[in-house]
Scaffold this active site. Structure first.
Site, short mmCIF file in Angstrom:
data_model
loop_
_atom_site.label_atom_id
_atom_site.label_comp_id
_atom_site.label_asym_id
_atom_site.label_seq_id
_atom_site.Cartn_x
_atom_site.Cartn_y
_atom_site.Cartn_z
N ASP A 41 -3.31 7.74 4.41
CA ASP A 41 -2.85 6.38 4.70
C ASP A 41 -3.52 5.88 5.98
OD1 ASP A 41 -1.40 4.07 4.46
OD2 ASP A 41 0.43 4.89 5.33
N GLU A 42 -3.65 4.57 6.12
CA GLU A 42 -4.24 3.96 7.31
C GLU A 42 -5.59 4.59 7.65
OE1 GLU A 42 -2.90 1.38 8.31
OE2 GLU A 42 -0.72 1.47 8.23
N ARG B 112 2.41 -10.17 10.68
CA ARG B 112 3.74 -9.55 10.77
C ARG B 112 4.81 -10.51 10.28
NH1 ARG B 112 2.26 -5.37 9.87
NH2 ARG B 112 0.27 -6.44 9.67
N LYS C 97 0.82 -1.21 0.00
CA LYS C 97 0.00 0.00 0.00
C LYS C 97 0.85 1.27 0.00
CE LYS C 97 -0.79 0.38 5.00
NZ LYS C 97 -0.02 1.62 5.16
N THR C 98 1.96 1.25 0.75
CA THR C 98 2.83 2.44 0.77
C THR C 98 3.44 2.68 -0.60
OG1 THR C 98 3.34 2.02 3.10
CG2 THR C 98 4.78 3.54 1.91
N GLN D 219 -7.51 -4.31 9.91
CA GLN D 219 -6.40 -3.91 10.79
C GLN D 219 -6.77 -2.72 11.67
OE1 GLN D 219 -2.28 -4.35 9.07
NE2 GLN D 219 -3.39 -4.46 7.13
#
Length: 668
Positions: free
Chosen positions: A252-253, A611, A56-57, A283
């Site tokens: 973002d997020e 993770r 995504k980044t 998330q």
């Protein structure tokens, strides 16, 4: 003829932009199909549902770079995230991409995109409208510990004992209401019929807290969001100015936004509707901070013309880990359905180990970690996660005994007392009216100025001070003036002046405070970054004020990381240990558990599991001492939600531990 020239111009322009995109590696072969479609989304509202590890980044930063390559004015672009670390990474990626453009428009420092956190954006709006907020240029921003001290004083002013109310809880309630956009005035109207003592007392306590903030010419962290939103809602001309400045918004997020952050974005995007939101409902793990999952779930209702894209190809984890993660999260109802997949077929099964006690669990984890380290694994590629902070104690004890290098967040550098003293000294030098900062440093190092002397200074009666005390105070003022003069050109020289002329160096040397001495010297190193830059001292103070929990972890530290699951959000490791998988602990449940909380616990485990790149190790204890009481525990329901074919429950190689009690397999 004109039409032909115009077509030729368009062709040349298009070819120019295609060349720039190619030079920036924004060609199609660098992205999968879903990323490519998301990257090419044009004007208007766009929602990207991006699963863990799906790039995504990369997609968001490439979108910003593409806008610039296509001729968009960089100064019209705004990109917002939640941590300074994420903002720094985003900025570096965009700079790297755009550096390949000939005559790069991004290189104009005065016309760069805004890339930062929500709080940094709010602070920028506040600084540009100081008169509207009745604030001096160098106002103070309180951190949590300073806010707690102020709440303590507010409780006293409200006529209550500090024993009547928990300070942290009181501040937490105020913070939660501010984050929800609730103003003191509207809150006060709805408390008359409450039976809760804190709720009844809170209007007066909150008012006294706001009075203290006003007296100190300070803001707390929540004000950095609430104040700008209030301004944008009340002054249309100010709102129009920022809507025109930032016509392309990237968030973002997005799943972590609270009500005030959501309102800030809604206002800024209202005019042009160019909002590019990226996030993952699966998330959302910060509801206790005010994050509202509904913000991302109702995006398509708020923006009826929204384009929606799903990023589902995971580049981080093995197929087995992703299969287990998908099985865990699919039970939640509040989500956007998606199943992550990967090209990394197979992988190691997820190891599940049951121990008799928390000591045995820690010992078993330590032995597995040592095995990984002996096989050549970098300790930085190992993380041990837990649901609650108290679980770290026994892990640390065992790791120390086994001489396993480890690191935790610990006390953050900028939260150390000596650092906060130096920063307060700098602020009071720049803003002498800052009573809170003056109170903090007036007698640090000791100058013989007590409470009575301090009150005389505040009341303008310093001539009544004893001769020796007056000399000390006058010398203090001279140092402050020297610091203020130096800060105009060099932040590091200003900080050095505080250390030497302010007496800190001599004091720490006399008392053998070597560690504190090293810390204040390190602050000079940090300050040096801002030397020679326009508004350097403002940027320095802003960096300190907005320093976040994520920034506290030193990536250069050598050691296995011990952390809560919340603390590793956004990070990834080769080998992940998730501990304490017992019903009641993880998922954490009590008599106040609701369906929403149950879903958040499931999302938290999903975040922990995703993770891992290579291996995941799950563990639990049959018995655990919690707050002095031994509890017998059932296995976490999460363990039963994963297909047993994905799990490795073979304990034969580790039949006993240091407590001489056998391990046992989980029974579902």
């Amino acid at each position: 003829m004109f039409f032909l020239y115009f077509l030729l111009f368009l062709c040349q322009k298009t070819q120019h932009y295609d060349t720039m995109r190619s030079q920036m590696n924004l060609d199609e072969h660098n992205f999968n199909k879903a990323q490519e479609e998301a990257l090419k989304a044009g004007a208007g509202p766009v929602l990207i549902i991006a699963g863990a590890g799906t790039g995504k980044t990369k997609t968001l930063t490439a979108r910003v770079a593409r806008l610039i390559a296509d001729g968009c004015d960089p100064g019209r672009i705004c990109a917002i995230t939640f941590t300074n670390k994420a903002a720094r990474e985003m900025r570096e990626r965009i700079e790297k991409l755009t550096s390949r453009i000939p005559e790069n428009p991004y290189s104009n420092q005065k016309n760069n995109p805004f890339i930062g956190t929500f709080h940094a954006l709010g602070l920028l709006i506040i600084r540009e409208n100081l008169e509207s907020f009745n604030l001096p240029r160098h106002f103070s921003i309180l951190d949590r510990s300073e806010s707690k001290k102020m709440v303590r004083e507010a409780i006293k002013r409200a006529g209550h004992s500090t024993d009547d109310f928990d300070i942290g809880k009181t501040l937490g309630v105020i913070s939660r209401y501010k984050g929800s956009g609730v103003m003191l005035q509207s809150f006060s109207k709805n408390t008359k019929n409450s039976q809760d003592a804190l709720t009844v007392a809170l209007p007066v306590i909150w008012q006294e807290y706001e009075n203290l903030l006003s007296e100190e010419r300070s803001l707390d962290f929540d004000d950095l969001l609430l104040r700008p939103v209030t301004l944008l809602n009340s002054q249309p001309e100010v709102l129009k100015k920022y809507q025109d400045r930032w016509q392309w918004l990237h968030i973002d997020e997005y799943q972590d936004t609270n009500r005030v952050q959501h309102e800030m974005i809604r206002l800024l995007a209202e005019e042009h509707q160019n909002i590019y939101a990226i996030g993952d409902p699966d998330q959302t793990i910060y509801s206790w901070r005010g994050a509202e999952i509904e913000n991302i779930l109702r995006f398509e209702k708020e923006y009826s013309k929204a384009q929606v894209f799903y990023l589902k190809e995971n580049y981080r984890s093995s197929e087995i880990i992703l299969s287990a993660a998908n099985q865990i999260i699919e039970k939640n109802k509040k989500r956007k359905k998606k199943d992550l997949f990967t090209q990394k077929s197979g992988g190691s099964k997820i190891k599940v180990r049951t121990f008799w006690s928390e000591t045995g669990e820690a010992q078993g984890i330590a032995e597995e970690v040592k095995r990984l380290l002996h096989s050549g694994v970098d300790p930085k590629e190992i993380v041990v996660m837990y649901r609650a902070n108290f679980q770290s104690r026994v892990l640390e004890e065992v790791f120390l005994g086994e001489e396993i290098p480890y690191c935790t967040s610990g006390v953050r550098f900028l939260e150390r007392q000596e650092i906060k003293d130096l920063v307060a000294f700098l602020r009071v030098s720049l803003s002498p009216e800052s009573r809170g900062d003056l109170k903090r440093v007036i007698n640090k190092p000791p100058r013989g100025i007590g409470k009575v002397g301090f009150l005389k200074i505040l009341e303008g009666r310093e001539e009544e001070l004893p001769k020796k005390t007056l000399e000390q105070y006058q010398n203090f003022k001279k140092v402050c003036q020297k610091v203020a003069d130096l800060a105009k050109n060099s932040v590091s020289k200003a900080v050095t002046c505080i250390i030497k002329d302010g007496g800190f160096e001599k004091y720490f040397q006399e008392y053998g405070e070597d560690e504190r001495l090293e810390n204040i010297y390190e602050l000079v190193t940090l300050a040096r970054r801002y030397d020679g830059t326009e508004g350097g001292v403002d940027q320095f103070l802003e960096h300190i004020a907005l320093f976040s929990e994520q920034d506290s972890f030193n990536e250069d530290t050598v050691g296995v990381r011990l952390s809560t699951v919340h603390g590793v959000k956004g990070l990834e490791f080769d080998h992940c240990f998730i501990t304490g998988l017992e019903q009641g602990l993880f998922p954490h449940t009590d008599e106040n558990t609701t369906p929403n909380k149950e879903e958040e616990e499931r999302r938290l485990f999903y975040v922990a599991l995703t993770r891992a790149r290579v291996s995941a190790h799950l563990s639990l204890a049959r018995e655990r001492v919690i707050f002095g009481s031994t509890q017998s525990n059932l296995p976490s329901e999460f363990l039963g939600d994963m297909n047993i074919d994905l799990l490795d429950q073979n304990n034969s190689a580790e039949s006993t531990r240091s407590d001489n009690k056998p391990l046992i397999n989980i029974e579902f």
